[in-house]
Motif scaffolding. Sequence first.
Motif, PDB file in Angstrom:
ATOM      1  N   VAL A 132       4.350  15.766  17.359  1.00 60.21           N
ATOM      2  CA  VAL A 132       4.070  14.682  16.757  1.00 60.21           C
ATOM      3  C   VAL A 132       4.243  13.381  17.585  1.00 60.21           C
ATOM      4  O   VAL A 132       3.399  12.257  17.602  1.00 60.21           O
ATOM      5  N   TYR A 154       5.055  19.949  11.449  1.00 61.41           N
ATOM      6  CA  TYR A 154       4.777  19.972  12.746  1.00 61.41           C
ATOM      7  C   TYR A 154       5.749  19.828  13.940  1.00 61.41           C
ATOM      8  O   TYR A 154       6.751  19.001  13.298  1.00 61.41           O
ATOM      9  N   TYR A 171      -3.873  24.222  14.308  1.00 62.12           N
ATOM     10  CA  TYR A 171      -3.356  23.569  13.174  1.00 62.12           C
ATOM     11  C   TYR A 171      -3.183  21.906  13.462  1.00 62.12           C
ATOM     12  O   TYR A 171      -3.119  21.261  12.518  1.00 62.12           O
ATOM     13  N   TRP A 172      -2.670  21.837  14.482  1.00 64.00           N
ATOM     14  CA  TRP A 172      -2.272  20.319  14.905  1.00 64.00           C
ATOM     15  C   TRP A 172      -2.528  20.402  16.652  1.00 64.00           C
ATOM     16  O   TRP A 172      -2.640  21.491  17.159  1.00 64.00           O
ATOM     17  N   LYS A 173      -2.651  19.401  17.104  1.00 66.70           N
ATOM     18  CA  LYS A 173      -2.465  19.094  18.453  1.00 66.70           C
ATOM     19  C   LYS A 173      -1.096  19.315  19.143  1.00 66.70           C
ATOM     20  O   LYS A 173      -0.028  19.105  18.764  1.00 66.70           O
ATOM     21  N   GLY A 188       2.221  14.297  10.641  1.00 69.37           N
ATOM     22  CA  GLY A 188       2.534  15.544  11.123  1.00 69.37           C
ATOM     23  C   GLY A 188       3.938  15.984  10.757  1.00 69.37           C
ATOM     24  O   GLY A 188       4.345  17.174  10.403  1.00 69.37           O
TER      25      GLY A 188
END
Length: 189
Positions: free
Chosen positions: A134, A129, A148-150, A124
């Motif tokens: 991350v 990110y 797009y990411w957690k 990430g």
Amino acid sequence: KSDCLIMPLSAHEFERRLIFYASPTLTKLKVACMYNLNDLDDLEECLDYYNDILNKKDIYLKVLSIKGRSMIYVYQKEKLNKLCSCKQIQKIFKQYDYNCTSLETLIIDLQKRLNSNGFPHEIGLFLGYPMTDVLGFIEGREHLSAGYWKVYSHVKNCQQTFDKYHKCTHELCKRFNQGESIEQICRYV
């Protein structure tokens, strides 16, 4: 298109996927993107051709070979270099035995980790990110949202960012489908 190189046969398909998967990076909203691309016979020619066009805008394309698959890594070199030279991020990289002497050595070590561990949690950071997200992922915490990411903090800001990425991708795909080339699309970036 580019005067230096001949357009590869698969250029249109390569360009379509590049725009679909990497619009936020092409428009400089996002530091980097990565996507799978295995089915083009002239992949290297496509990379050379589009690097010739996009490097002038500080956007670089690189194949990361992962256990026989080709992942296309699209990144803004100057922004990624600045991000990766941050002391906090270098501290995380060093925990995973990355060679932090240059952006190139970091990417080489990422390639090695991708081949030995699948997708390492710190990837990430190479995609831009937020570091807090991350770290939340690395620590195995419960995420608050996903896109797009957690997301582990700043949910509202991340959701606004996701919305920008989505709108950007929609707009660039629309323009591509109306006949604009990547050079035309990225002209004003």
